[in-house]
Scaffold this motif. Structure first.
Motif, mmCIF file in Angstrom:
data_model
loop_
_atom_site.group_PDB
_atom_site.id
_atom_site.type_symbol
_atom_site.label_atom_id
_atom_site.label_comp_id
_atom_site.label_asym_id
_atom_site.label_seq_id
_atom_site.Cartn_x
_atom_site.Cartn_y
_atom_site.Cartn_z
ATOM 1 N N PHE A 186 0.805 -1.220 0.000
ATOM 2 C CA PHE A 186 0.000 0.000 0.000
ATOM 3 C C PHE A 186 0.841 1.274 0.000
ATOM 4 C CE2 PHE A 186 -2.086 -3.304 2.583
ATOM 5 C CZ PHE A 186 -3.173 -3.567 1.775
ATOM 6 N N ILE A 187 2.000 1.220 0.633
ATOM 7 C CA ILE A 187 2.829 2.412 0.773
ATOM 8 C C ILE A 187 3.997 2.330 -0.202
ATOM 9 C CG2 ILE A 187 4.152 3.843 2.367
ATOM 10 C CD1 ILE A 187 2.621 2.620 4.651
ATOM 11 N N THR A 188 4.130 3.309 -1.042
ATOM 12 C CA THR A 188 5.164 3.296 -2.076
ATOM 13 C C THR A 188 6.535 3.615 -1.477
ATOM 14 O OG1 THR A 188 4.905 5.641 -2.587
ATOM 15 C CG2 THR A 188 3.464 4.088 -3.759
ATOM 16 N N PRO A 189 7.613 3.198 -2.135
ATOM 17 C CA PRO A 189 8.963 3.548 -1.662
ATOM 18 C C PRO A 189 9.163 5.056 -1.525
ATOM 19 C CG PRO A 189 9.095 1.802 -3.299
ATOM 20 C CD PRO A 189 7.665 2.257 -3.281
ATOM 21 N N ARG A 190 8.528 5.828 -2.413
ATOM 22 C CA ARG A 190 8.657 7.290 -2.322
ATOM 23 C C ARG A 190 8.075 7.814 -1.015
ATOM 24 N NH1 ARG A 190 9.376 11.359 -5.987
ATOM 25 N NH2 ARG A 190 9.253 9.876 -7.721
ATOM 26 N N ARG A 191 6.900 7.302 -0.636
ATOM 27 C CA ARG A 191 6.283 7.743 0.618
ATOM 28 C C ARG A 191 7.153 7.340 1.810
ATOM 29 N NH1 ARG A 191 0.910 9.204 1.192
ATOM 30 N NH2 ARG A 191 -0.318 9.317 -0.729
ATOM 31 N N ALA A 193 10.418 6.858 1.806
ATOM 32 C CA ALA A 193 11.613 7.708 1.828
ATOM 33 C C ALA A 193 11.281 9.122 2.302
ATOM 34 C CB ALA A 193 12.250 7.739 0.442
ATOM 35 N N ASN A 194 10.147 9.666 1.855
ATOM 36 C CA ASN A 194 9.754 11.021 2.251
ATOM 37 C C ASN A 194 9.483 11.120 3.751
ATOM 38 O OD1 ASN A 194 9.984 11.912 -0.377
ATOM 39 N ND2 ASN A 194 7.793 11.770 -0.818
ATOM 40 N N ALA A 195 9.110 9.978 4.339
ATOM 41 C CA ALA A 195 8.846 9.968 5.781
ATOM 42 C C ALA A 195 10.121 9.774 6.597
ATOM 43 C CB ALA A 195 7.847 8.861 6.118
ATOM 44 N N GLY A 196 11.255 9.625 5.896
ATOM 45 C CA GLY A 196 12.529 9.493 6.596
ATOM 46 C C GLY A 196 12.937 8.074 6.910
ATOM 47 N N PHE A 197 12.258 7.086 6.281
ATOM 48 C CA PHE A 197 12.593 5.690 6.515
ATOM 49 C C PHE A 197 13.226 5.089 5.259
ATOM 50 C CE2 PHE A 197 8.696 6.482 9.090
ATOM 51 C CZ PHE A 197 9.278 6.367 10.348
ATOM 52 N N SER A 198 13.726 3.873 5.387
ATOM 53 C CA SER A 198 14.250 3.131 4.247
ATOM 54 C C SER A 198 13.481 1.829 4.113
ATOM 55 C CB SER A 198 15.746 2.832 4.427
ATOM 56 O OG SER A 198 15.939 1.830 5.416
ATOM 57 N N LEU A 199 13.664 1.146 2.992
ATOM 58 C CA LEU A 199 12.976 -0.127 2.784
ATOM 59 C C LEU A 199 13.483 -1.198 3.742
ATOM 60 C CD1 LEU A 199 12.734 -0.326 -1.118
ATOM 61 C CD2 LEU A 199 10.935 0.269 0.517
ATOM 62 N N GLN A 200 14.619 -0.955 4.384
ATOM 63 C CA GLN A 200 15.161 -1.924 5.339
ATOM 64 C C GLN A 200 14.786 -1.589 6.781
ATOM 65 O OE1 GLN A 200 17.319 -0.796 2.650
ATOM 66 N NE2 GLN A 200 16.437 -2.637 1.710
ATOM 67 N N SER A 201 13.950 -0.584 6.993
ATOM 68 C CA SER A 201 13.590 -0.186 8.363
ATOM 69 C C SER A 201 12.892 -1.332 9.089
ATOM 70 C CB SER A 201 12.659 1.031 8.335
ATOM 71 O OG SER A 201 13.304 2.152 7.790
ATOM 72 N N SER A 202 13.294 -1.550 10.324
ATOM 73 C CA SER A 202 12.646 -2.575 11.143
ATOM 74 C C SER A 202 11.411 -1.986 11.816
ATOM 75 C CB SER A 202 13.603 -3.100 12.207
ATOM 76 O OG SER A 202 13.867 -2.098 13.180
ATOM 77 N N LEU A 203 10.556 -2.871 12.286
ATOM 78 C CA LEU A 203 9.348 -2.408 12.971
ATOM 79 C C LEU A 203 9.708 -1.664 14.250
ATOM 80 C CD1 LEU A 203 6.283 -2.433 12.834
ATOM 81 C CD2 LEU A 203 6.291 -4.594 14.087
ATOM 82 N N ALA A 204 10.798 -2.075 14.896
ATOM 83 C CA ALA A 204 11.217 -1.405 16.126
ATOM 84 C C ALA A 204 11.551 0.060 15.872
ATOM 85 C CB ALA A 204 12.429 -2.128 16.723
ATOM 86 N N GLU A 205 12.056 0.383 14.687
ATOM 87 C CA GLU A 205 12.415 1.759 14.355
ATOM 88 C C GLU A 205 11.189 2.646 14.195
ATOM 89 O OE1 GLU A 205 15.455 2.152 11.217
ATOM 90 O OE2 GLU A 205 15.706 -0.015 11.389
ATOM 91 N N LEU A 206 10.031 2.047 14.004
ATOM 92 C CA LEU A 206 8.810 2.820 13.785
ATOM 93 C C LEU A 206 8.054 3.104 15.073
ATOM 94 C CD1 LEU A 206 9.421 1.981 10.847
ATOM 95 C CD2 LEU A 206 6.963 1.730 10.511
ATOM 96 N N VAL A 207 8.552 2.579 16.181
ATOM 97 C CA VAL A 207 7.882 2.768 17.464
ATOM 98 C C VAL A 207 8.806 3.509 18.411
ATOM 99 C CG1 VAL A 207 6.738 1.630 19.411
ATOM 100 C CG2 VAL A 207 6.602 0.622 17.114
ATOM 101 N N SER A 208 8.301 4.566 19.029
ATOM 102 C CA SER A 208 9.116 5.361 19.954
ATOM 103 C C SER A 208 9.223 4.659 21.308
ATOM 104 C CB SER A 208 8.494 6.751 20.132
ATOM 105 O OG SER A 208 7.215 6.635 20.742
ATOM 106 N N HIS A 209 10.050 5.197 22.192
ATOM 107 C CA HIS A 209 10.261 4.589 23.508
ATOM 108 C C HIS A 209 8.993 4.602 24.352
ATOM 109 C CE1 HIS A 209 14.517 4.058 22.862
ATOM 110 N NE2 HIS A 209 14.665 5.341 22.549
ATOM 111 N N ASP A 210 8.093 5.564 24.083
ATOM 112 C CA ASP A 210 6.851 5.614 24.854
ATOM 113 C C ASP A 210 5.707 4.873 24.164
ATOM 114 O OD1 ASP A 210 6.499 7.294 22.732
ATOM 115 O OD2 ASP A 210 5.832 9.029 23.900
ATOM 116 N N GLY A 211 6.047 4.057 23.138
ATOM 117 C CA GLY A 211 5.048 3.196 22.515
ATOM 118 C C GLY A 211 4.218 3.841 21.424
#
Length: 345
Positions: A186-191, A193-211
């Motif tokens: 659903f989410i394109t590589p451009r979106r 990248a524009n959000a500051g992530f890479s295609l190799q980003s782990s799920l842990a990187e998408l969650v902050s320390h406060d959940g």
């Protein structure tokens, strides 16, 4: 040196090990081996070769219906029925094509789970190179076996779920870790990248320390989406008149406070209200995904109508044994009398 020097091709499990694609001639010996096994079929130890499925299954069918693999007769039952388990009406004969798919799936599972083997380490080092197996393009020069594994992804992917754990080993975009499937669908590589992530980003990187989710608010914000954004608020205002929550605004905290207070009550009015909240949450989330990923838009009126229709169909399957405190709900939902099993008094 105390070893004998050899030369390719050598054989492993009866199949030549060569660097190029196996030809029919290379596998012919397996067909001949199968023929010898059929001649002495009481051994019950037939050897299968996935690469020549068509020839092998043809001989199996001919032998089944004529007792002779050289003689072709019209089959009395479809082969896919014959291969069904006995308790489902088949003979329990293995479908070689299904076995081949199962073996490919096993190899893919070894890659995804990073099984401790020399082959898996080689695949990760020289083929994946830190990338997700699901994202490797199937183009250019590659070995026949690797191309077959990549081609199996569309068949295998819906069946492969990733255990999240701490999220460090789960690819946020390519792995299936939630009900809507891999987010890359659903989410394109451009979106991304524009959000500051890479295609190799782990799920842990998408969650902050406060959940909290680290991705853009426009992608997902619970309080904004349910039901503070203008569209969601329009939907909520249209459907809440069909509930016992007309004095509840579109704030998520207010709605959840009402739900918690009334969650254990089996009053018909509260049952309907909880069904409406659940349906509204689902269809607004669905509409959000549709707009974000496929650019399909529906009006608030259309979504509201779908919520009401869905809830009413559910209500028609219920029997209400207690009276409605708000009698107008019976008329609003057009609940038939035979769904009202009210105790007198």
């Amino acid at each position: 040196m105390p070893f004998q020097e050899g030369a390719l091709p050598v054989r492993y499990l009866g199949v030549p090990l060569i660097s190029s694609k196996l030809s029919y001639k290379d596998c012919k010996v397996l067909v001949e081996k199968m023929e010898k096994k059929i001649d002495n079929w009481t051994t019950k130890s037939l050897s299968f070769a996935a690469r020549i499925v068509t020839d092998l299954e043809k001989r199996m069918r001919d032998f089944l219906w004529s007792g002779n693999y050289h003689k072709t007769v019209k089959p009395k039952v479809a082969w896919k029925v014959v291969c069904l388990p006995k308790d489902e009406g088949g003979l329990g004969i293995r479908s070689l094509s299904a076995v081949n798919k199962a073996l490919l799936s096993s190899h893919v599972r070894s890659i995804l789970s990073n099984r401790n083997s020399l082959w898996v380490r080689w695949i990760h080092t020289y083929k994946l190179k830190g990338r997700s197996f699901w994202e490797i393009p199937s183009r250019g020069r590659m070995t026949w076996g690797w191309r077959k594994l990549l081609a199996s992804r569309s068949l295998i992917r819906p069946l492969m779920w990733k255990s999240i754990g701490n999220g460090a080993d789960t690819n946020a975009w390519s792995d299936t870790w939630c009900n809507i499937g891999p987010l890359r669908a659903f989410i394109t590589p451009r979106r991304i990248a524009n959000a500051g992530f890479s295609l190799q980003s782990s799920l842990a990187e998408l969650v902050s320390h406060d959940g909290q989710w680290n991705w853009p608010t426009a992608w997902d914000s619970r309080d904004h989406l349910f039901f503070e954004c203008s569209f969601a608020l329009q939907v909520w205002n249209k459907v809440r008149s069909f509930t016992n929550m007309e004095d509840i605004n579109g704030g998520w905290s207010d709605i959840m406070a009402w739900m918690n207070h009334n969650s254990s009550l089996q009053k018909p009015d509260n049952v309907i209200s909880r069904l409406v909240v659940a349906a509204a949450t689902y269809f607004i989330w669905q509409e959000r995904n549709s707009r974000l990923f496929s650019r399909n838009h529906r009006t608030a009126m259309v979504v509201s109508h779908e919520i009401i229709t869905t809830v009413r169909l559910r209500l028609l399957s219920l029997k209400f044994k207690r009276r409605f405190e708000n009698g107008s709900l019976v008329d609003k939902w057009k609940i038939p009398d035979n769904n009202l099993e009210l105790n007198p008094g």
